[in-house]
Design a protein around this motif. Sequence first.
Motif, PDB file in Angstrom:
ATOM      1  N   ARG A  94     -20.669   4.286  -7.804  1.00 31.63           N
ATOM      2  CA  ARG A  94     -20.605   3.580  -6.525  1.00 31.63           C
ATOM      3  C   ARG A  94     -21.809   2.662  -6.417  1.00 31.63           C
ATOM      4  O   ARG A  94     -22.948   3.084  -6.631  1.00 31.63           O
ATOM      5  N   CYS A 112     -14.129   0.447   1.204  1.00 29.27           N
ATOM      6  CA  CYS A 112     -14.262   0.657  -0.235  1.00 29.27           C
ATOM      7  C   CYS A 112     -13.490  -0.433  -0.972  1.00 29.27           C
ATOM      8  O   CYS A 112     -12.467  -0.927  -0.483  1.00 29.27           O
ATOM      9  N   ASN A 133     -23.717   0.209  -3.754  1.00 28.15           N
ATOM     10  CA  ASN A 133     -23.730  -0.173  -2.342  1.00 28.15           C
ATOM     11  C   ASN A 133     -24.252  -1.593  -2.150  1.00 28.15           C
ATOM     12  O   ASN A 133     -24.587  -2.294  -3.116  1.00 28.15           O
ATOM     13  N   SER A 134     -24.335  -2.024  -0.894  1.00 27.54           N
ATOM     14  CA  SER A 134     -24.715  -3.407  -0.585  1.00 27.54           C
ATOM     15  C   SER A 134     -26.146  -3.735  -0.992  1.00 27.54           C
ATOM     16  O   SER A 134     -26.506  -4.904  -1.134  1.00 27.54           O
ATOM     17  N   ASP A 139     -18.093   1.271  -0.206  1.00 23.38           N
ATOM     18  CA  ASP A 139     -18.770   0.333  -1.110  1.00 23.38           C
ATOM     19  C   ASP A 139     -17.927   0.022  -2.350  1.00 23.38           C
ATOM     20  O   ASP A 139     -16.742   0.325  -2.400  1.00 23.38           O
TER      21      ASP A 139
END
Length: 317
Positions: A112, A160, A114-115, A99
């Motif tokens: 981080r 990533c 994420n989607s 991600d």
Amino acid sequence: MIKEKIELLPAAQAIMHFISRLPENHPQRPYLENQLHRKTAGERGEERMQKKFIEFRPDCKFTVLWNIGLKMEGWITQFDGIVITEKGIIILDSKNVSDDLHFNNETDEFIRLNSKGERLILENPVYQLNKNILFLTEWFEERNLPLPVKGLIIYTSANCMFQSKPTGAPVCKTYQMNGYLYEILRSFPSDTAPLNINKIRKLIEKNHTPYRRKPLCQTYFINSAELRRGVLCPECKDYLMVRDKRSWICHDCQYKDATAHHLALQEYLTFIDTSITNKDFRSFCLLDSPAAARRILVQYDFFISGDHKSRQYRIKE
């Protein structure tokens, strides 16, 4: 008689077989399945890193050691890779994180995204790398080898994306790794005598301290009584193998395998305890005959202690 070597199951394979011995409705299954995904992805990432390293061709002699553990007093450190060159030592620290990755250099926070837009705060990898560099530098100094040590952080996930990078250490993706290694090599002093890479390698290998894994039942706080008993049939994937003379035969599909006990023995040593008795082995494999169990156990290169019913077979490190 030449004894057969027995080892613990590799981490990802261990969790996979551990899950299969748990009831379908066990409350820990979702968590363990997540752990399996992470372990499998991590191992694939390390394989990609090692495969890419094959292309590393510096203008000096070098060698590499993978998955090394070293100890200094009570401080034990694991290294994904140690590159030993004539110019200096380079620590390889692999990270399998996917991600969008955001590093805030003002606060030292690593995030981080994420989607789904979910945020997860992770440890800044620079601190871990610098700690490993400090450890290895002091470890060499204790042996009267003041060697230059540097490091590289490699993100091995193909999914990533760096939105920003931390300061304080070089950070790259797998495909960029060798280019970064060449840059690090160029940063070492050029006016010093070449290091004896064979001497350094032998010293590290001699002092290698393997990582001691806890049995999975202890790691995940699961009672061993909750695990299914029996020997796995490689054909129908169920624990239905029964002892038939000096072989095993599946009670369901009739598949025969003379070495089916090997996996079961690895599972016990990985899941429950690193030592086993004749009684433990029979209970785990649903085997009735103490004589048959003994014939199997003595084939392996165990540390053996105790007599008769109290005899224990302990795995060698």
